[in-house]
Design a protein around this motif. Structure first.
Motif, short mmCIF file in Angstrom:
data_model
loop_
_atom_site.label_atom_id
_atom_site.label_comp_id
_atom_site.label_asym_id
_atom_site.label_seq_id
_atom_site.Cartn_x
_atom_site.Cartn_y
_atom_site.Cartn_z
N LYS A 80 -2.96 12.11 -5.96
CA LYS A 80 -2.79 11.09 -7.00
C LYS A 80 -1.33 11.07 -7.47
O LYS A 80 -0.74 10.02 -7.71
CB LYS A 80 -3.68 11.38 -8.21
CG LYS A 80 -5.16 11.28 -7.92
CD LYS A 80 -5.67 9.88 -8.16
CE LYS A 80 -7.19 9.83 -7.94
NZ LYS A 80 -7.68 8.46 -7.82
N TYR A 95 0.83 -1.20 0.00
CA TYR A 95 0.00 0.00 0.00
C TYR A 95 0.87 1.25 0.00
O TYR A 95 2.05 1.21 0.36
CB TYR A 95 -0.98 0.01 1.17
CG TYR A 95 -0.35 0.15 2.53
CD1 TYR A 95 -0.28 1.38 3.18
CD2 TYR A 95 0.18 -0.97 3.19
CE1 TYR A 95 0.30 1.50 4.42
CE2 TYR A 95 0.77 -0.86 4.43
CZ TYR A 95 0.82 0.38 5.05
OH TYR A 95 1.40 0.50 6.28
N PRO A 147 -3.67 1.00 -8.53
CA PRO A 147 -3.86 1.44 -7.16
C PRO A 147 -5.29 1.90 -6.92
O PRO A 147 -5.73 2.90 -7.47
CB PRO A 147 -2.90 2.61 -7.06
CG PRO A 147 -2.79 3.16 -8.45
CD PRO A 147 -3.34 2.15 -9.41
N GLN A 148 -6.00 1.16 -6.07
CA GLN A 148 -7.37 1.51 -5.69
C GLN A 148 -7.36 2.20 -4.34
O GLN A 148 -6.58 1.83 -3.46
CB GLN A 148 -8.22 0.24 -5.59
CG GLN A 148 -8.51 -0.40 -6.93
CD GLN A 148 -9.41 0.44 -7.80
OE1 GLN A 148 -10.46 0.91 -7.36
NE2 GLN A 148 -9.00 0.65 -9.06
N THR A 149 -8.25 3.16 -4.19
CA THR A 149 -8.33 3.90 -2.93
C THR A 149 -8.78 2.98 -1.78
O THR A 149 -9.77 2.26 -1.91
CB THR A 149 -9.32 5.06 -3.05
OG1 THR A 149 -8.87 5.94 -4.09
CG2 THR A 149 -9.44 5.82 -1.74
N THR A 173 -3.76 3.97 -0.95
CA THR A 173 -4.20 3.07 -2.02
C THR A 173 -3.48 1.74 -1.91
O THR A 173 -2.42 1.66 -1.29
CB THR A 173 -3.90 3.62 -3.43
OG1 THR A 173 -2.49 3.55 -3.66
CG2 THR A 173 -4.38 5.05 -3.58
#
Lengths: 409, 409
Positions: free
Chosen positions: B393, B87, B107-109, B103
DNA sequence: GAATTAGTTTGTTGTGGCAACCAACTAAGA
DNA sequence: TCTTAGTTGGTTGCCACAACAAACTAATTC
């Protein structure tokens, strides 16, 4: 749609090329130097250095020079670039002259020639004369070595790097002249490089002049117009299509006078030899006193920068004031570029170096006022080491660079 | 004295790193994808791809996803980045808020939080709260994976890249805040990256936003101030000491109004949310009619950009005119940068993207007039894809980049 | 079973690094 | 003058490890 580039993979050939290049670079900047010293400065293993030198030696790029003792121990064999490894031809198409330079691989000058161009001569005629000079240069080069290593030409305008075409040369009034294609018709049989004059000069100052040893370099030069070049990590910054670094056409005053490019208030309209000359002429016409008054009458309102500087040195108030006014605008533009680009060193060429003693203090005043402290305090601002030769020197550097990095067969 | 850099030698580890990096990049942009396809797109041998994937798989960065048949022949095994590989924590210190994003590797939140900062809170208090949020974020991240891969923080000011110190953050009124040192006290045990907010946002738009696939990118964003970032060959252009891309402090009008930085006529003084607001307020005070008149009275001369845009959409002449005036100065500055930098794409963020429908046409008018055709005709000018999230981001992208290139142990 | 595509096994080539070595010198004492 | 120690330059032989190529197996369609 973003342009697609082939990804650069890594392999052993790449490693070899990097290291060969590194050795050649060290030789160029530190010769004469021994294998042992090379190993130290490059961080390459002694054996690797020997192996690489072997290859370079076989290719004829490097030769042994003699021995040198450093006190105790076995004396070192000094190495140097072999001047006879080949010859390089470099040329500049300027606004009012053609210049060609031939060097050996040292690189020492073998032959040099300069010819005037009359205003508004057609591209065809100029290129024919250039080609003739290049053939002559190539002949002179053969006296030194059979290896013709490369040819570089600098031009006073925008060059499309993909095709080697001169897109626009405002002061020659040329448009879309396919220079590279014309030169390739001559079958020189070597790599040919065409680039903007200022880009080449930038490389020239980096390799052989005031920017030696610096990798983040901003070069700015004014003559008829104002051009520049930028090195990032020692490499020319070309932008997406190769027409970056047109600093002369940045807007300094949105409501300023019209520029050749069609825009208003370009930096170039404030900082160039004509702008300086005009200031003097109009002031004298207004009746102001000056050492230059006589000359301007004689020469029909035409006065060279050298003459203006001479007058300024003699204490002429008008000359000093005119140069300082230009200097302030030079400073305004440089301050903007410092904030945008944060270079290590700024090299000023063309008339900027000729008039430096009066220009720099005035420019510096504005830089102190306008650039952020973290940009202005770390930067060095210096005069170019090569005057009108910077471009052809840069052409040599261009070919040099290609030889250093393309030593793989 | 030029700064001395250790020359970068080539060896097999470098080759491996280049190719691993290349594979990771392809996976990131093209997943799910098979080994065979990777071999085609990267020009690496099938065997090499298999070997590299093996290594990445063992490290947990890559996982197999399933099979896919392409008609005849053996079906391909699809590969993708393993979301559980680790992460990433990214944060932004903005002028009036703190934001933290966690993330996974996809990469997902995983988690996101935002807290307001009151004006002129001391750096110590803000950093204490930031650190608390980061610890919380790190805990949330551990739910996904034990691997904490990196931490990035973007700040609204100049950052000395050598030390990770905030040199100057005008809108926070901070000077010389040793942010990196403070973060390292917390012993997160991962690489920590501190950078200017605009630089991070640039990378954010490059990896995940409007600049995806472009390698020569100019990003410009206005809010309280005006900042920007530049990518050359996909890499951030940082200059000699890391404080490049301060485009907001380029001089647009030498005799313009005073800027916070001390200079006069900075681009930032013409293009920022306050300048826009002020135009509206003074016009209304002069008695001009506008849909915004009421609100401005209610809110003590304070009006948000969103409200101005809304009024413009409703046809309010004053709002439209005010935005267009700002747009013209936006265009003047962009034209200068196009001439200097020749980017492939310009991405406009912050209020510039919020007000794009009225700003862009006005800006474009000036660009058409002022930029050289070869610069303006090839460039694309677009709105940012990520609004206020672009910076965090970009923080993710920063860590991502370091993981991609530092996969060597 | 033939054709096709995906991926692996096995072995080759080429790279730089390392440890040990040889080469060539200086320094200094007998 | 001879000898020995110490120092520095450069080479040799071997190793690790990189990508790559040929030949293979694997899994599918027709």
């Amino acid at each position: 749609m973003p342009k697609q580039t082939v990804p650069q993979t890594g392999d052993q050939a790449l490693v070899r090329q990097i290291n060969l290049s590194l050795i050649m670079h060290s030789l160029r900047t530190q010769a004469p130097i021994s294998r042992a010293s090379l190993s130290q400065t490059t961080n390459l293993n002694k054996t690797t250095v020997s192996d690489l030198i072997n290859e370079l030696s076989q290719r004829g790029f490097v030769k042994e020079l003699g021995m040198q003792s450093s006190g105790t121990g076995r004396p070192a064999t000094l190495l140097t670039l072999n001047p006879g490894a080949g010859y390089i031809v470099s040329a500049e198409i300027a606004v009012d002259f053609l210049e060609v330079l031939v060097t050996d691989f040292a690189p020492q000058t073998i032959w040099q020639a300069k010819e005037p161009i009359l205003p508004s001569t057609s591209p065809e005629i100029v290129l024919d004369r250039l080609v003739a000079m290049l053939h002559q240069a190539s002949t002179k080069g053969q006296a030194v070595s059979k290896n013709f290593l490369g040819l570089a030409v600098g031009v006073p305008g925008l060059v499309d790097q993909a095709t080697g075409t001169i897109l626009f040369a405002p002061n020659l009034k040329w448009r879309n002249v396919p220079l590279l294609a014309r030169l390739e018709q001559e079958h020189f049989g070597v790599p040919i490089f065409v680039d903007n004059e200022a880009n080449m000069a930038t490389l020239g100052e980096h390799y052989f002049g005031a920017a030696k040893g610096y990798n983040e370099v901003l070069y700015i030069s004014a003559n008829v117009g104002l051009g520049g070049g930028l090195l990032r990590n020692g490499q020319l910054y070309r932008g997406a299509t190769g027409v970056a670094a047109e600093y002369g056409h940045m807007t300094i005053d949105p409501y300023g006078e019209r520029c050749n490019c069609g825009n208003y208030g370009c930096w170039e309209t404030f900082v160039n030899q004509n702008a300086l000359c005009k200031k003097i002429v109009t002031a004298i016409r207004r009746g102001e006193d000056s050492l230059l008054a006589e000359k301007i009458k004689e020469q029909k309102d035409c006065v060279s920068v050298e003459m203006i500087v001479e007058a300024a040195r003699a204490g002429d108030a008008l000359a000093i004031r005119a140069i300082q006014e230009v200097g302030r605008y030079l400073g305004i533009g440089i301050a903007s570029l410092l904030n945008a680009l944060n270079p290590e060193i700024v090299v000023l060429g063309g008339i900027l170096s000729i008039a430096s003693e009066f220009l720099f203090p005035a420019a510096n005043d504005e830089i102190q006022k306008r650039a952020l402290p973290w940009n202005r305090e770390t930067v060095k601002i210096v005069s170019a080491a090569h005057g009108s030769d910077a471009c052809v020197k840069g052409g040599i550097a261009t070919v040099y660079q290609s030889v250093l990095s393309l030593t793989r067969s």
